[in-house]
Design a protein around this motif. Structure first.
Motif, short mmCIF file in Angstrom:
data_model
loop_
_atom_site.label_atom_id
_atom_site.label_comp_id
_atom_site.label_asym_id
_atom_site.label_seq_id
_atom_site.Cartn_x
_atom_site.Cartn_y
_atom_site.Cartn_z
N UNK A 58 -3.47 -23.25 16.54
CA UNK A 58 -3.94 -24.55 17.78
C UNK A 58 -4.46 -26.04 17.08
N UNK A 88 -11.89 -27.25 4.14
CA UNK A 88 -12.79 -27.24 3.40
C UNK A 88 -13.76 -25.97 2.61
N UNK A 89 -13.24 -24.84 3.64
CA UNK A 89 -13.72 -23.02 2.88
C UNK A 89 -12.62 -23.36 2.59
N UNK A 141 -10.15 -27.66 12.12
CA UNK A 141 -11.35 -27.34 11.45
C UNK A 141 -11.54 -27.90 10.17
N UNK A 160 -14.37 -27.92 8.10
CA UNK A 160 -14.89 -26.51 7.84
C UNK A 160 -14.29 -25.58 7.62
N UNK A 161 -13.87 -25.42 8.58
CA UNK A 161 -12.69 -24.13 7.85
C UNK A 161 -11.73 -24.80 6.33
N UNK A 221 -7.61 -14.33 11.32
CA UNK A 221 -9.02 -14.77 11.17
C UNK A 221 -10.54 -14.11 11.57
N UNK A 222 -11.16 -13.39 11.07
CA UNK A 222 -11.63 -14.44 10.00
C UNK A 222 -11.10 -13.16 8.68
N UNK A 223 -10.69 -13.56 7.76
CA UNK A 223 -10.11 -13.50 6.62
C UNK A 223 -10.87 -12.29 5.65
N UNK A 224 -10.54 -11.77 4.81
CA UNK A 224 -11.15 -12.03 3.38
C UNK A 224 -10.65 -12.66 2.12
N UNK A 225 -11.53 -13.32 1.26
CA UNK A 225 -11.11 -13.87 -0.31
C UNK A 225 -10.08 -13.25 -1.11
N UNK A 265 -4.85 -28.03 9.60
CA UNK A 265 -6.18 -27.25 9.81
C UNK A 265 -6.76 -27.83 10.40
N UNK A 314 -11.48 -25.17 -1.22
CA UNK A 314 -12.91 -24.69 -2.00
C UNK A 314 -12.21 -23.28 -2.82
N UNK A 327 -5.53 -16.06 15.08
CA UNK A 327 -7.29 -15.57 15.44
C UNK A 327 -6.02 -14.48 16.76
#
Lengths: 518, 128
Positions: free
Chosen positions: B55, B16-17, B11, B13-14, B102-106, B9, B20, B83
């Motif tokens: 992308x 790292x999310x 991005x 921030x994404x 995107x966006x997704x559910x944990x 990925x 995590x 997306x």
């Protein structure tokens, strides 16, 4: 006579000259003339105001064409009245015949005229004027065949007047058609172009010929989404099948140069004796319009796509916080607001992406076999979670197998249910009923809400239309949901319709073909 | 040690999310910012599953899948994170095994990763 009949008659002046000359020679008459009756014949006492104006006068002895001054109705009222009565005047003794005696002193005696024969010339169902045969010398009794000949002369004059008028109308149309920026062309039923204007000539040049058969080798029609259209569905062929083609966007690919143009195209059949004999085609270049449209939609779609990544980050971290045990109680409502905002943003961006895909013809359906009852139940369960103040009463009968794109059909069903909830007061019930009628599955969603104003019902499915815009019931939507829902259902071979009474509620109906339906 | 989940990925921030969320559930995670970096990472740490953004700069998701197929050898299950409005079609395009929008559910992400990395263990055993 044969020569007269054959000649080109669009030049009225020349034809009249030929008629007077031929009339004088054949009937051996000293003076033959054609007069136009001028004046408003519907006005009371019109004769007084009317006059006869000489178009041409041929003198046999002198062998020349001359003109003569006008004959005024106020001076010769009986003659003008008789002329207008639409019958042939045969005055063997013109000086004493009551219809022509007005001319005796002033005209007939000085010129030595004894006998007259006047035949009306018709044009547009009215008397245009007269053709006059004036005999000089002893009395002449006009024979029947001479009268017939005179009538033929008058008919030829009528034909000439009509031909000239037709030419003038044609000319006006031709000028108008040459002036318009649209390309206009006329094809015969075999597909050969028989006529076209200047704007159409550039397409002819690009296509390299005037025949449809030839065109098939040099051009290709594509739809607004650039998918090739098989030749049997080209506009010309569709019109031959009596289909209506009006204002549709087509792309034309010119194979020789590789150039692509988009056009707004209309085609109409010209029918004679129940047969299509010609096809008229009108093209308006829409290349720039299409490029701008595409750019708009691509920008929107890219923007919406680009929104999804930051949205995934915001929503992802908010979910992580949501499951954290260390979150202070005061932060909980804030986090809930963030999560709701993420949902709204997601919904909005998805709507824009779907819209752009639909309008560009890129909405792809991934069909699979599914039980529509089960799909509806899952949609209802999700809708219920977002509507704690409404009751959803579901009536579902048998299993209804359908072959559909589950996500898309769920989206369309959800739209109808969400609308019912959004536009009905808290505490009311929304009825959701799934049944079958023949080959179709039918979903009915009925609410007891505010309904759709009668004046807005016609536009309910129109893109960007919100029935309650500017009222207390406006809920901030884009006016896209119902449009998209109907597009999705229509692409599955079904449809959406509704009934609504303002202040009482609405009922939306969705039909979908059942599995195995033709 | 179990094979890691490889997150590709661009991005940060994404990336790292995702890292995590997965690490919090005990998954071992490797990350890459594009397809090229991912191919290098895979040499040292063959993944049990790839989470793939489509992308990306340098080498995007399509090029990555194409390159992976060209190289042959064992292929880990691939989940595309997209997306796109037609994720199924997008997944078919690159012969991916599953997709996540995107966006997704944990919960959705975790259940998919659990299921897919488990599938991989089975297929790895069969291959060995």
């Amino acid at each position: 006579l044969l020569e007269l009949a054959r000649r080109e008659k669009t030049d009225v002046h020349e034809t009249f000259r030929a008629i007077t000359e031929a009339g004088a020679v054949v009937l051996d008459v000293a003076r033959v003339s054609i007069w136009q009756l001028c004046g408003d014949r519907n006005a009371p006492g019109w004769v007084q105001e009317a006059r006869l104006v000489c178009d041409d006068l041929y003198l046999l002895m002198e062998r020349k064409h001359v003109s003569a001054g006008p004959i005024h109705g106020r001076d010769f009222p009986t003659y003008l009245q008789a002329t207008h009565e639409r019958r042939t005047i045969t005055a063997d003794d013109a000086r004493h015949d009551p219809r022509t005696s007005e001319f005796a002193e002033f005209y007939l005696k000085p010129l030595g005229i004894r006998s007259m024969m006047d035949v009306p010339i018709w044009h547009r169902g009215e008397v245009y004027g007269v053709i006059c045969f004036e005999h000089v010398g002893p009395f002449r009794q006009w024979r029947a065949e001479e009268q017939d000949f005179a009538i033929i002369m008058a008919d030829i004059a009528s034909t000439s007047l009509e031909a000239a008028e037709r030419l003038s109308v044609d000319h006006r149309w031709e000028t108008a058609i040459e002036t318009v920026t649209e390309a206009v062309a006329l094809f015969d039923a075999r597909g050969t172009m028989v006529h076209c204007n200047e704007a159409a000539r550039q397409y002819v040049d690009l296509a390299g010929g005037r025949s449809q058969e030839g065109a098939a080798a040099t051009i290709e029609f594509v739809d607004a989404a650039d998918r090739p259209i098989p030749p049997e569905d080209w506009p010309f062929q569709r019109v031959l099948r009596h289909e209506k083609v009006q204002g549709e966007i087509y792309g034309i690919l010119f194979k020789t140069t590789g150039e692509r143009r988009y056009v707004r195209l209309s085609c109409s059949p010209i029918i004679q004796r129940a047969q299509i004999v010609y096809v008229a085609l009108v093209l308006l270049d829409a290349t720039d319009e299409m490029h701008v449209e595409r750019l708009k939609r691509d920008v929107l779609s890219t923007l919406a796509h680009e929104l999804k990544t930051p949205l995934a980050i915001a929503s992802g971290y908010a979910q992580a916080l949501d499951s954290s045990s260390e979150l202070p109680a005061t932060a909980r409502p804030m986090l809930d607001a963030i999560l709701r905002a993420c949902d709204r943003l997601d919904h909005l961006s998805q709507t824009v992406i779907d819209l752009a895909s639909t309008m560009l013809g890129r909405l792809r359906l991934t069909r699979e076999r599914v039980d529509l009852s089960e799909l509806l139940l899952s949609v209802v369960r999700r809708a219920e979670r977002g509507a704690p103040n409404h009751r959803l009463k579901v009536t579902i009968g048998e299993h209804i197998p359908v072959i559909v794109d589950c996500t898309r059909i769920a989206q369309a069903m959800r739209q109808l249910i969400d609308n019912a909830i959004a536009y009905s007061p808290a505490g009311t019930t929304v009825d959701v009923e799934l049944s079958t009628h023949g080959d179709m599955a039918c979903l009915a969603v009925r609410d007891r809400g505010i309904g759709i104003p009668a004046g807005a019902q016609r536009n309910t499915f129109r893109l960007f239309f919100t029935a309650h815009a500017g009222t207390e019931h406006e809920n901030g939507g884009l006016g896209v949901g119902l449009y998209l829902a109907r597009e999705i259902v229509r692409r599955h071979g079904g449809d959406i319709s509704f009934e609504s009474v303002e202040g009482e509620g609405s009922a939306f109906y969705m039909t979908l073909p059942r599995e195995g339906a033709p | 040690m179990t094979a890691p989940v490889l997150i590709i990925e661009d991005d940060e921030a994404l990336r790292e999310l995702l890292q995590m969320i997965l690490e919090a559930e005990g998954f071992s995670v490797e990350t890459a910012a594009n397809g090229k970096e991912a191919l290098e990472r895979m040499m040292d740490h063959p993944p049990s599953l790839v989470l793939l953004d489509m992308r990306m700069p340098i080498m995007d998701g399509w090029q990555f899948c194409h390159e992976l197929a060209r190289r042959g050898g064992p292929k880990p299950p691939i989940v595309i994170v997209t997306a796109a409005s037609d994720p199924a079609a997008r997944a078919r395009e690159v012969d991916a095994d599953a997709w996540l929008t995107k966006p997704f559910d944990h919960t959705q992400l975790l259940s998919l990763v659990r299921r897919m990395s488990h599938v991989d263990c089975g297929s790895s055993r069969r291959r060995s």
